[in-house]
Design a protein around this motif. Structure first.
Motif, PDB file in Angstrom:
ATOM      1  N   HIS A   1     -12.770   4.643  -0.657  1.00  0.00           N
ATOM      2  CA  HIS A   1     -11.485   5.246  -0.367  1.00  0.00           C
ATOM      3  C   HIS A   1     -10.506   4.115  -0.138  1.00  0.00           C
ATOM      4  O   HIS A   1     -10.823   2.950  -0.368  1.00  0.00           O
TER       5      HIS A   1
ATOM      6  N   ALA B   1      -8.487   3.912  -4.741  1.00  0.00           N
ATOM      7  CA  ALA B   1      -7.281   4.226  -5.511  1.00  0.00           C
ATOM      8  C   ALA B   1      -7.259   3.463  -6.825  1.00  0.00           C
ATOM      9  O   ALA B   1      -6.831   3.993  -7.859  1.00  0.00           O
TER      10      ALA B   1
ATOM     11  N   SER C   1       0.918   4.176  -2.817  1.00  0.00           N
ATOM     12  CA  SER C   1       0.820   5.608  -2.564  1.00  0.00           C
ATOM     13  C   SER C   1       1.849   6.383  -3.374  1.00  0.00           C
ATOM     14  O   SER C   1       1.551   7.461  -3.910  1.00  0.00           O
TER      15      SER C   1
ATOM     16  N   GLN D   1       0.516   6.506  -6.875  1.00  0.00           N
ATOM     17  CA  GLN D   1      -0.618   7.417  -7.026  1.00  0.00           C
ATOM     18  C   GLN D   1      -0.162   8.878  -6.996  1.00  0.00           C
ATOM     19  O   GLN D   1      -0.623   9.703  -7.784  1.00  0.00           O
ATOM     20  N   ARG D   2       0.754   9.192  -6.102  1.00  0.00           N
ATOM     21  CA  ARG D   2       1.251  10.569  -6.032  1.00  0.00           C
ATOM     22  C   ARG D   2       2.040  10.927  -7.293  1.00  0.00           C
ATOM     23  O   ARG D   2       1.974  12.063  -7.772  1.00  0.00           O
TER      24      ARG D   2
ATOM     25  N   ASP E   1     -11.826  10.934   1.947  1.00  0.00           N
ATOM     26  CA  ASP E   1     -10.706  11.683   1.385  1.00  0.00           C
ATOM     27  C   ASP E   1     -11.117  13.148   1.205  1.00  0.00           C
ATOM     28  O   ASP E   1     -12.300  13.453   1.028  1.00  0.00           O
TER      29      ASP E   1
ATOM     30  N   ILE F   1       0.835  -1.199   0.000  1.00  0.00           N
ATOM     31  CA  ILE F   1       0.000   0.000   0.000  1.00  0.00           C
ATOM     32  C   ILE F   1       0.875   1.257   0.000  1.00  0.00           C
ATOM     33  O   ILE F   1       0.569   2.243  -0.687  1.00  0.00           O
ATOM     34  N   ASP F   2       1.968   1.234   0.764  1.00  0.00           N
ATOM     35  CA  ASP F   2       2.886   2.381   0.775  1.00  0.00           C
ATOM     36  C   ASP F   2       3.444   2.634  -0.618  1.00  0.00           C
ATOM     37  O   ASP F   2       3.555   3.790  -1.058  1.00  0.00           O
TER      38      ASP F   2
ATOM     39  N   ASP G   1      -6.852   7.502   4.008  1.00  0.00           N
ATOM     40  CA  ASP G   1      -5.915   6.422   4.278  1.00  0.00           C
ATOM     41  C   ASP G   1      -4.625   6.699   3.514  1.00  0.00           C
ATOM     42  O   ASP G   1      -4.408   7.801   3.029  1.00  0.00           O
ATOM     43  N   VAL G   2      -3.762   5.682   3.410  1.00  0.00           N
ATOM     44  CA  VAL G   2      -2.481   5.889   2.737  1.00  0.00           C
ATOM     45  C   VAL G   2      -2.684   6.246   1.280  1.00  0.00           C
ATOM     46  O   VAL G   2      -1.985   7.085   0.711  1.00  0.00           O
ATOM     47  N   VAL G   3      -3.637   5.593   0.643  1.00  0.00           N
ATOM     48  CA  VAL G   3      -4.037   5.933  -0.729  1.00  0.00           C
ATOM     49  C   VAL G   3      -5.496   6.351  -0.693  1.00  0.00           C
ATOM     50  O   VAL G   3      -6.198   6.130   0.296  1.00  0.00           O
TER      51      VAL G   3
ATOM     52  N   PRO H   1      -5.716  12.084   1.216  1.00  0.00           N
ATOM     53  CA  PRO H   1      -6.515  10.852   1.359  1.00  0.00           C
ATOM     54  C   PRO H   1      -6.731  10.513   2.832  1.00  0.00           C
ATOM     55  O   PRO H   1      -5.885  10.806   3.680  1.00  0.00           O
TER      56      PRO H   1
END
Length: 422
Positions: free
Chosen positions: A218, A223, A163, A166-167, A402, A159-160, A192-194, A190
């Motif tokens: 979310h 994502a 992220s 996604q960024r 988000d 998930i990290d 959450d992380v994403v 967000p």
């Protein structure tokens, strides 16, 4: 004890896959034709022994619990009656017996199904039909906890990294906005992380195009949808250009329904009902007009010469959902704008957040008042102030969704020196 591991084909990397063999502990055994005096002697010599396997040669046939055995032998006359009798008198004839290659998660399910006795007395581990060792319920629980912790760690690592992706996907739009607009703000936060929100911005010789969107959900599901929706938007822009936001919405709606299989056919109902709310808008620098199309997301316009907020709501129909017709048509709203006018668009993470003394939603009216109160601030500072006001209103309440918003002050001058608020 060594942990067994194997190569996981899905990832191509070595991940610990513990098996029952990792829990096997060598313990004394008693042959099925020995008597209870032998059992008593073994328990006396090995105070740590919770259970004693009974074998025929090396093939396990039962398990003697210390607690049950000692309770029986301590009864009046039982020692005299049973000491010379076969050890199978107090043996559990149906203990849990598992192969050494049994995965720990499978073993956990078998242990729960077999009842409390397995967790208390343990289980026998075999290899090629012969006793390999004794496993304890406590060691099994520890291994299951360690396995879950490792799984959680790997999921969070994934998930990290998602992220980061996604960024990175959004960074080009952020950079383009910073280069094109003299006074603007862009917040993407967000829950959450994403997250399930995304934005898009691109500059053209005749003006600029922007989009703010809120996909279903979310976290990871949201994502994933942003990847589908943003890709559909980019393809629509390449085909039709930025000047007709309503047409772009039609194209994105068709594309999302096609990718997600959400056609609403009666004979084959869709397995999902996902989509997005959005606002697409085009600013034409020559005519000084803002053209926007809205799908359940409002656009706020604050004229520089008037202390009011003009709200464009648009249609209450989202993009991509099963109930949204494939030929759905949205409407373009053309707004004349002047230098100093401010445009603001946000996802419902701002509006729907519960908080305040009455524990009600932040709401559009409170948003309008906040924008009017701080409208004279530079947009980057206004964005920070709005987030502070929103956090104070939220208080101890849980973040619901988000949060994303875009604000720009209309100007005839484009500047590459503007620093975009992160």
């Amino acid at each position: 004890m060594e942990s067994h591991f194997s190569l996981t084909p899905a990832t191509g990397s070595k991940l610990f896959q513990p098996t029952a063999g990792a829990l096997a502990v060598q313990v004394p055994v008693v042959q099925f034709d020995q008597n209870n005096a032998a059992v008593l002697e073994i328990f006396d010599q090995h105070k740590e022994l919770v259970s004693l396997p009974v074998v025929e040669q090396q093939r396990p046939i039962g398990l003697i619990s210390r607690h049950i055995f000692m309770s029986q032998m301590s009864k009046p006359y039982h020692r005299e009656l049973y000491e010379r009798k076969s050890c199978i008198a107090f043996m559990d004839k149906d203990p849990l017996i598992v192969d050494a290659d049994t995965p720990i998660e499978t073993l956990g399910a078998l242990a729960v199904a077999s009842g409390d006795k397995t967790l208390a007395d343990g289980f026998m581990i075999v290899e090629q039909g012969q006793l390999n060792g004794l496993g304890s319920g406590l060691a099994l629980m520890r291994e299951l906890v360690d396995l879950q912790v490792e799984k959680n760690r790997q999921v969070m690592q994934s998930i990290d990294y998602a992220s980061v992706i996604q960024r990175a996907m959004l960074s080009a739009s952020r950079a383009a906005m910073g280069a094109a607009l003299q006074d603007a703000c862009l917040i993407w936060e967000p829950r959450d992380v994403v997250g399930g929100d995304f934005y898009h911005f691109e500059e053209h010789p005749q003006g600029w195009f922007a989009a703010v969107a809120d996909c279903t959900g979310h976290g990871v599901p949201g994502a994933f949808l942003t990847l589908i929706a943003s890709s559909a938007l980019k393809q629509a822009l390449e085909l039709h250009g930025p000047r007709d936001p309503a047409r772009l919405m039609q194209e994105v709606n068709r594309s999302m329904k096609r990718v997600l299989g959400q056609h609403g056919a009666q004979d084959k109902p869709s397995e999902s009902d996902d989509g997005m709310d959005a606002c697409f808008f085009w600013f034409d620098s020559a005519s000084r007009t803002l053209t926007c199309a809205n799908a359940k997301m409002a656009l706020f316009l604050l004229p520089a010469a008037d202390e009011q907020v003009q709200t464009v709501e648009g249609k209450r129909v989202g993009l991509g959902y099963v109930d949204t017709p494939e030929d759905m048509q949205w409407t373009n709203h053309c707004l004349p704008v002047a230098d100093g006018d401010m445009v603001f668009v946000c996802t419902d993470g701002i509006i729907d957040q519960i908080g305040g003394a009455k524990h009600i939603a932040f709401g559009k009216q409170r948003l309008r008042r906040t924008l009017l109160e701080y409208r004279r601030l530079p947009l980057a500072e206004l964005g920070r102030t709005l987030m502070d006001v929103h956090r104070d209103y939220q208080g101890a309440q849980r973040r619901r969704d988000d949060i994303s918003f875009f604000g720009a002050r209309i100007s005839g001058v484009f500047s590459s020196q503007h620093e975009v608020q992160a």
